[in-house]
Design an enzyme around this catalytic site. Sequence first.
Site, PDB file in Angstrom:
ATOM      1  N   ILE A   2       1.015  -1.236   0.158  1.00 36.33           N
ATOM      2  CA  ILE A   2      -0.037   0.004   0.121  1.00 36.33           C
ATOM      3  C   ILE A   2       0.898   1.216   0.072  1.00 36.33           C
ATOM      4  CG2 ILE A   2      -1.932  -1.237   1.077  1.00 36.33           C
ATOM      5  CD1 ILE A   2      -0.921  -0.179   3.695  1.00 36.33           C
ATOM      6  N   LYS A   3       0.042   2.439  -0.030  1.00 38.55           N
ATOM      7  CA  LYS A   3       0.914   3.531  -0.138  1.00 38.55           C
ATOM      8  C   LYS A   3       0.870   4.598   0.830  1.00 38.55           C
ATOM      9  CE  LYS A   3       1.019   6.253  -4.533  1.00 38.55           C
ATOM     10  NZ  LYS A   3       2.506   5.979  -5.215  1.00 38.55           N
ATOM     11  N   THR A   4       2.085   4.433   1.826  1.00 39.59           N
ATOM     12  CA  THR A   4       2.383   5.291   2.887  1.00 39.59           C
ATOM     13  C   THR A   4       3.695   6.269   2.795  1.00 39.59           C
ATOM     14  OG1 THR A   4       1.828   3.243   4.089  1.00 39.59           O
ATOM     15  CG2 THR A   4       2.869   5.113   5.261  1.00 39.59           C
ATOM     16  N   TYR A  64       8.404   6.498   1.282  1.00 36.25           N
ATOM     17  CA  TYR A  64       9.194   6.850   0.164  1.00 36.25           C
ATOM     18  C   TYR A  64      10.512   7.618   0.397  1.00 36.25           C
ATOM     19  CZ  TYR A  64       5.411   5.373  -2.777  1.00 36.25           C
ATOM     20  OH  TYR A  64       4.659   4.699  -3.326  1.00 36.25           O
TER      21      TYR A  64
END
Length: 310
Positions: free
Chosen positions: A163-165, A169
């Site tokens: 998922i995109k947390t 990054y």
Amino acid sequence: MSDRPEMFEGTDRIWMDGEFVDFEDAQTHVLTHALHYGTGVFEGVRCYDTEQGPAIFRWEEHLDRLYKSAKPYDLDIEFSKAELTEATTELIETEGFESCYIRPIVYYGFDSLGVSPKSCPTKTTIAAWPWGAYLGEEALEEGVDVMVSSWRKHASSQIPTNIKTTGLYVNSMLAGEEARRNGYTEAIVLNKEGNVAEGPGENIFMVRDGEIYTPGLAESILEGITRNTAITLAEEMGYTVHEEATISRGELYTADELFFTGTAAEVTPIRSVDDNEIGEGTKGPVTDELQTAFFDVIESGDREEWFHYV
Ligand SMILES: Cc1ncc(COP(=O)(O)O)c(C=O)c1O
């Protein structure tokens, strides 16, 4: 607007917690929990200028992933999918964009700076701006030169990688900047086991003997929506796709073709890895066929289930 970075020229308003605010007023407190601990989840989505008019590509899937991303962090998104959809389409319409990049983000705001975010409010923001080819127009045709990063991807046992947390990054930034410092366009990041995971902002595909391979979700990859698009198109074109592959570093160098997929990168050929030419060192035939199919869908906009028309 002249002191803004070029990519934000022409963006007047941003949607914040239920209302549209001027670009300059879209501010958050310096003690925001997410700023200190990376506790935000987000999406990157593209709206394309299709033959049917502006249309958001795979909007439902991006929204679904945003809600899934919020789950492990107990981030309670205070807006329904319908409300976020309405806000986004209104933003695109009022900004007058025919095509743009859309960035919804949900994060823990300011209340306390304990690591526990429990008392912090949940903030939700959507911005949109015009954005061209992420790795450059030339990259789509000629391919990119990449290096295998010395940084390894987080293991999925350390932090959810599917998922995109926002916090994830920092790894992407380290890998991408290392590559650019060394004269490459982008990085490939290996996972904890030393197998191929993905790019800093892209999934990766390999072509070997006419079949297509891409690392599976257990390899510490984001469950990419363009990855899903590419798999679907490739299977429709008759290719065998191994979508749970384990790919070793060595296989990168001997691949017939390699390419990246991503909302930002779309379908970008990789022409070399660590200065080793891949195939003929140009866009390979399978990549070319798939990239053409991808842009045909994007340009026509007539695959209804994949578009949310604005
Ligand atoms: C780490 C990472 N992998 C893969 C992707 C590709 O995902 P998608 O196709 O959903 O944009 C992205 C981009 O969002 C990314 O940041």
